[in-house]
Write an enzyme that holds these catalytic residues in place. Structure first.
Site, PDB file in Angstrom:
ATOM      1  N   ASP A  67       0.735  -1.278   0.038  1.00 24.14           N
ATOM      2  CA  ASP A  67       0.026  -0.071  -0.063  1.00 24.14           C
ATOM      3  C   ASP A  67       0.889   1.335  -0.045  1.00 24.14           C
ATOM      4  O   ASP A  67       2.008   1.001   0.142  1.00 24.14           O
ATOM      5  CB  ASP A  67      -0.954  -0.081   1.208  1.00 24.14           C
ATOM      6  CG  ASP A  67      -0.375  -0.104   2.495  1.00 24.14           C
ATOM      7  OD1 ASP A  67       1.016  -0.228   2.627  1.00 24.14           O
ATOM      8  OD2 ASP A  67      -0.943  -0.067   3.543  1.00 24.14           O
ATOM      9  N   ASN A 135      -7.842   0.268  13.648  1.00 22.40           N
ATOM     10  CA  ASN A 135      -9.310  -0.002  13.346  1.00 22.40           C
ATOM     11  C   ASN A 135      -9.325  -1.345  12.340  1.00 22.40           C
ATOM     12  O   ASN A 135     -10.282  -1.616  11.850  1.00 22.40           O
ATOM     13  CB  ASN A 135      -9.511   1.217  12.314  1.00 22.40           C
ATOM     14  CG  ASN A 135      -8.671   1.340  11.157  1.00 22.40           C
ATOM     15  OD1 ASN A 135      -7.780   0.394  10.845  1.00 22.40           O
ATOM     16  ND2 ASN A 135      -8.877   2.115  10.174  1.00 22.40           N
ATOM     17  N   HIS A 137      -7.638  -2.427   9.897  1.00 22.99           N
ATOM     18  CA  HIS A 137      -7.308  -2.509   8.349  1.00 22.99           C
ATOM     19  C   HIS A 137      -6.239  -3.229   8.068  1.00 22.99           C
ATOM     20  O   HIS A 137      -5.286  -3.482   8.880  1.00 22.99           O
ATOM     21  CB  HIS A 137      -7.183  -0.955   7.680  1.00 22.99           C
ATOM     22  CG  HIS A 137      -5.870  -0.326   8.252  1.00 22.99           C
ATOM     23  ND1 HIS A 137      -5.819   1.102   8.103  1.00 22.99           N
ATOM     24  CD2 HIS A 137      -4.769  -0.881   8.580  1.00 22.99           C
ATOM     25  CE1 HIS A 137      -4.529   1.420   8.489  1.00 22.99           C
ATOM     26  NE2 HIS A 137      -4.046   0.408   8.870  1.00 22.99           N
ATOM     27  N   GLU A 142      -9.697  -0.517   4.471  1.00 19.95           N
ATOM     28  CA  GLU A 142     -10.240   0.317   5.562  1.00 19.95           C
ATOM     29  C   GLU A 142     -11.622  -0.346   5.923  1.00 19.95           C
ATOM     30  O   GLU A 142     -12.328  -0.932   5.109  1.00 19.95           O
ATOM     31  CB  GLU A 142     -10.651   1.665   5.085  1.00 19.95           C
ATOM     32  CG  GLU A 142      -9.075   2.320   5.100  1.00 19.95           C
ATOM     33  CD  GLU A 142      -8.282   2.974   6.248  1.00 19.95           C
ATOM     34  OE1 GLU A 142      -8.095   2.035   7.345  1.00 19.95           O
ATOM     35  OE2 GLU A 142      -7.760   3.795   6.382  1.00 19.95           O
TER      36      GLU A 142
HETATM   37  C1  GLP Z   1      -0.498   1.138   8.207  1.00 21.80           C
HETATM   38  C2  GLP Z   1      -0.524   0.436   6.828  1.00 21.80           C
HETATM   39  C3  GLP Z   1      -0.507  -1.074   7.086  1.00 21.80           C
HETATM   40  C4  GLP Z   1       0.005  -1.483   8.237  1.00 21.80           C
HETATM   41  C5  GLP Z   1      -0.952  -1.054   9.197  1.00 21.80           C
HETATM   42  C6  GLP Z   1      -0.201  -1.202  10.552  1.00 21.80           C
HETATM   43  O1  GLP Z   1      -1.227   2.313   8.117  1.00 21.80           O
HETATM   44  N1  GLP Z   1      -1.287   1.203   5.883  1.00 21.80           N
HETATM   45  O2  GLP Z   1       0.051  -1.513   5.802  1.00 21.80           O
HETATM   46  O3  GLP Z   1       0.185  -2.679   8.311  1.00 21.80           O
HETATM   47  O4  GLP Z   1      -1.298   0.380   9.209  1.00 21.80           O
HETATM   48  O5  GLP Z   1       0.785  -0.314  10.963  1.00 21.80           O
HETATM   49  P1  GLP Z   1       1.854  -0.676  12.342  1.00 21.80           P
HETATM   50  O6  GLP Z   1       2.669  -1.968  11.893  1.00 21.80           O
HETATM   51  O7  GLP Z   1       2.729   0.586  11.995  1.00 21.80           O
HETATM   52  O8  GLP Z   1       1.288  -0.573  13.376  1.00 21.80           O
END
Ligand code: GLP
Length: 237
Positions: A67, A135, A137, A142
């Site tokens: 992403d 959340n 995702h 989302e």
């Molecule tokens: C981010 C990314 C995701 C990621 C998730 C968790 O915003 N879009 O690809 O896996 O949220 O992030 P983190 O590992 O920093 O908690």
């Protein structure tokens, strides 16, 4: 589905890196999709170390980025491209023609079509390593976003925008993301989903209870799903 709970983060990272290295070693030429975010970075560092020890050739597979924040490019600290380039692709020595990541500065719909072509040209994603947002995702799939084929341009959830400030060195107003969609990720044979820390405990509990409002819950029926948690992230199970 397999659920792996490790007592320490180090143990979790070691288990995941070894399992990922073993898969990569057995599937040369396959397409691997890796999440950015903070959570998997220690796994990538360990994979690079395993390669230095001669235990895996990370350039034997192809890569697709999961992403990107629309509006951020390679020069922006906190873009998925910058994070993955600096934390994995460059230290692992992955040639540019073996990886494709979204360009957040390009037209998002065009980027989605280009990523779909890359995925298709390499036989589809066979292995993916994912994180989970507060959340629920996965990538930028989302809550409430359409569950379409291929890659999607998504309006970012308020929580994603708020939590996202942790990645950036200055204030950003980011309202859209591009992501590989859940259906394309679900076609992978192996789906690693990783969560660490107490702040992920609630959402992990909701996911594993099958809460339909949590996008990650849609991965639960996947036979190749392997959920990797440390003790804190497993605190509400
Ligand atoms: C981010 C990314 C995701 C990621 C998730 C968790 O915003 N879009 O690809 O896996 O949220 O992030 P983190 O590992 O920093 O908690």
């Amino acid at each position: 589905m397999e659920l792996h709970i490790a007592e320490t983060r180090e143990d979790l990272v070691e288990r995941m890196a070894r399992a990922a290295a073993e898969w990569i070693g057995a599937h040369p030429g396959s397409l691997v999709c890796l999440a950015a975010g903070d959570t998997p970075l220690p796994v990538y560092a360990r994979l690079v170390a395993l390669q230095a020890e001669g235990r895996v050739d990370l350039a034997s597979v192809f890569y697709a980025g999961l992403d990107e924040w629309v509006g951020l490019g390679p020069a922006d600290a906190g873009s998925c491209l910058q994070v993955m380039r600096d934390a994995f692709y460059e230290p692992a020595g992955i040639p540019a023609d073996r990886r494709r990541v979204f360009d957040g500065l390009a037209d998002p719909a065009t980027e989605c079509r280009a990523m779909e072509r890359w995925i298709e040209a390499h036989g589809g994603i066979r292995f993916t390593l994912l994180g989970i947002g507060i959340n629920g995702h996965v990538g930028f799939n989302e809550p409430g976003a359409p569950d379409g084929e291929g890659c999607l341009v998504v309006a970012l959830d308020d929580i994603t925008q708020t939590v996202g400030v942790k990645y950036f060195d200055r204030e950003r107003t980011l309202q859209q993301g591009v992501t590989v969609g859940l259906r394309s990720l679900s076609k992978a044979e192996i789906v690693f989903l990783m969560a660490t820390g107490e702040r992920k405990a609630d959402i992990v509990g909701r996911m594993l209870s099958g809460d339909p409002a949590v996008p990650a819950s849609r991965l639960l029926p996947h036979p190749g799903l392997r959920i990797y948690l440390d003790r804190e992230a497993a605190g509400r199970l």
